[in-house]
Design a protein around this motif. Structure first.
Motif, PDB file in Angstrom:
ATOM      1  N   ALA A   1       0.825  -1.205   0.000  1.00  0.00           N
ATOM      2  CA  ALA A   1       0.000   0.000   0.000  1.00  0.00           C
ATOM      3  C   ALA A   1       0.863   1.259   0.000  1.00  0.00           C
ATOM      4  O   ALA A   1       0.572   2.221  -0.730  1.00  0.00           O
ATOM      5  CB  ALA A   1      -0.932  -0.006   1.205  1.00  0.00           C
ATOM      6  N   ILE A   2       1.918   1.263   0.794  1.00  0.00           N
ATOM      7  CA  ILE A   2       2.807   2.423   0.832  1.00  0.00           C
ATOM      8  C   ILE A   2       3.471   2.627  -0.525  1.00  0.00           C
ATOM      9  O   ILE A   2       3.554   3.752  -1.040  1.00  0.00           O
ATOM     10  CB  ILE A   2       3.878   2.254   1.935  1.00  0.00           C
ATOM     11  N   GLN A   3       3.929   1.545  -1.126  1.00  0.00           N
ATOM     12  CA  GLN A   3       4.577   1.653  -2.441  1.00  0.00           C
ATOM     13  C   GLN A   3       3.605   2.175  -3.497  1.00  0.00           C
ATOM     14  O   GLN A   3       3.939   3.060  -4.283  1.00  0.00           O
ATOM     15  CB  GLN A   3       5.136   0.299  -2.860  1.00  0.00           C
ATOM     16  N   MET A   4       2.389   1.644  -3.518  1.00  0.00           N
ATOM     17  CA  MET A   4       1.403   2.078  -4.502  1.00  0.00           C
ATOM     18  C   MET A   4       1.003   3.535  -4.277  1.00  0.00           C
ATOM     19  O   MET A   4       0.863   4.316  -5.231  1.00  0.00           O
ATOM     20  CB  MET A   4       0.164   1.180  -4.443  1.00  0.00           C
ATOM     21  N   LEU A   5       0.823   3.904  -3.014  1.00  0.00           N
ATOM     22  CA  LEU A   5       0.406   5.270  -2.710  1.00  0.00           C
ATOM     23  C   LEU A   5       1.423   6.297  -3.173  1.00  0.00           C
ATOM     24  O   LEU A   5       1.049   7.392  -3.622  1.00  0.00           O
ATOM     25  CB  LEU A   5       0.159   5.402  -1.204  1.00  0.00           C
ATOM     26  N   LYS A   6       2.701   5.964  -3.086  1.00  0.00           N
ATOM     27  CA  LYS A   6       3.744   6.907  -3.502  1.00  0.00           C
ATOM     28  C   LYS A   6       3.606   7.289  -4.968  1.00  0.00           C
ATOM     29  O   LYS A   6       4.021   8.371  -5.376  1.00  0.00           O
ATOM     30  CB  LYS A   6       5.132   6.309  -3.241  1.00  0.00           C
ATOM     31  N   HIS A   7       3.015   6.387  -5.754  1.00  0.00           N
ATOM     32  CA  HIS A   7       2.851   6.665  -7.182  1.00  0.00           C
ATOM     33  C   HIS A   7       1.506   7.321  -7.503  1.00  0.00           C
ATOM     34  O   HIS A   7       1.238   7.646  -8.654  1.00  0.00           O
ATOM     35  CB  HIS A   7       2.972   5.361  -7.972  1.00  0.00           C
ATOM     36  N   LYS A   8       0.669   7.516  -6.472  1.00  0.00           N
ATOM     37  CA  LYS A   8      -0.668   8.057  -6.709  1.00  0.00           C
ATOM     38  C   LYS A   8      -0.899   9.422  -6.075  1.00  0.00           C
ATOM     39  O   LYS A   8      -1.989   9.979  -6.193  1.00  0.00           O
ATOM     40  CB  LYS A   8      -1.723   7.063  -6.205  1.00  0.00           C
TER      41      LYS A   8
END
Length: 201
Positions: free
Chosen positions: A50-57
């Motif tokens: 979730a943290i990794q995905m959020l960084k791109h959003k």
């Protein structure tokens, strides 16, 4: 459960300043944390994803914090490496990284004060005390819908509840709070009042 609520309303600004100084958090950086034992049932790979995905959003700066320790920490570090996530185990060095393993923290009010959003990603839970403590610290929560979570927080009022294993839904909820400072504050106020009324000693 009966929570000693007073400990979360003392020294809050001093705790927040000290925590954010210790972990080199910038003023405009949102700290998203998960607090508890580092064991399989906590589904911490989901939190890392979730943290990794959020960084791109989002354009807002974020960092993830795993506050606790346990037998799964080594495998989680390998998981982060495998997925190209920069992490630091803070007891061994103090550099900045997207994901921080803090190890054990004896002073939970200190950690809660420094974080901006507290999460829960477990496969199963009974009564997740960390969600009560987060709300007493005036912090919104994002949690998967397991165990007694819906008794601990009021969805859309003290935090956001998503379906289990719905990574995209979980990230959308995080993004909503990361980009909504006023909503974070409103949920923090509501959650604090709710827990004091229902779960204090």
């Amino acid at each position: 459960l009966g929570i000693e609520s007073e400990q979360f309303s003392k020294n809050t600004q001093a705790y927040r300043d000290a925590f954010r100084n210790e972990y080199k958090l910038e003023k405009d950086e949102i700290a998203i944390g998960i607090v508890g034992r580092v064991v399989k049932i906590k589904n911490l790979e989901f939190f890392i994803d979730a943290i990794q995905m959020l960084k791109h959003k989002t354009d807002i700066k974020i960092r993830g914090f795993i506050i606790g320790d346990g037998p799964e920490k080594r495998s989680l570090k390998h998981y982060a490496i495998k997925h190209g996530i920069d992490y630091v185990e803070y007891s061994y060095g103090g550099r900045r990284a997207d994901l921080v393993f803090t190890s054990w923290c004896q002073n939970i009010p200190y950690a809660m004060a420094g974080l901006d959003i507290i999460t829960l990603t477990s496969y199963n839970e009974g009564t997740p005390v960390s969600l009560l403590e987060a709300q007493l610290a005036g912090k919104p929560v994002v949690s998967v819908d397991v165990g007694g979570v819906r008794e601990m927080i009021q969805d859309e009022k003290g935090g956001l509840i998503t379906q289990q294993n719905d990574l995209f839904g979980f990230v959308r909820a995080l993004k909503k709070l990361v980009e909504g400072e006023s909503q974070r504050k409103e949920m923090g106020v509501h959650g604090d009042r709710f827990v004091k009324e229902n779960f204090s000693v």
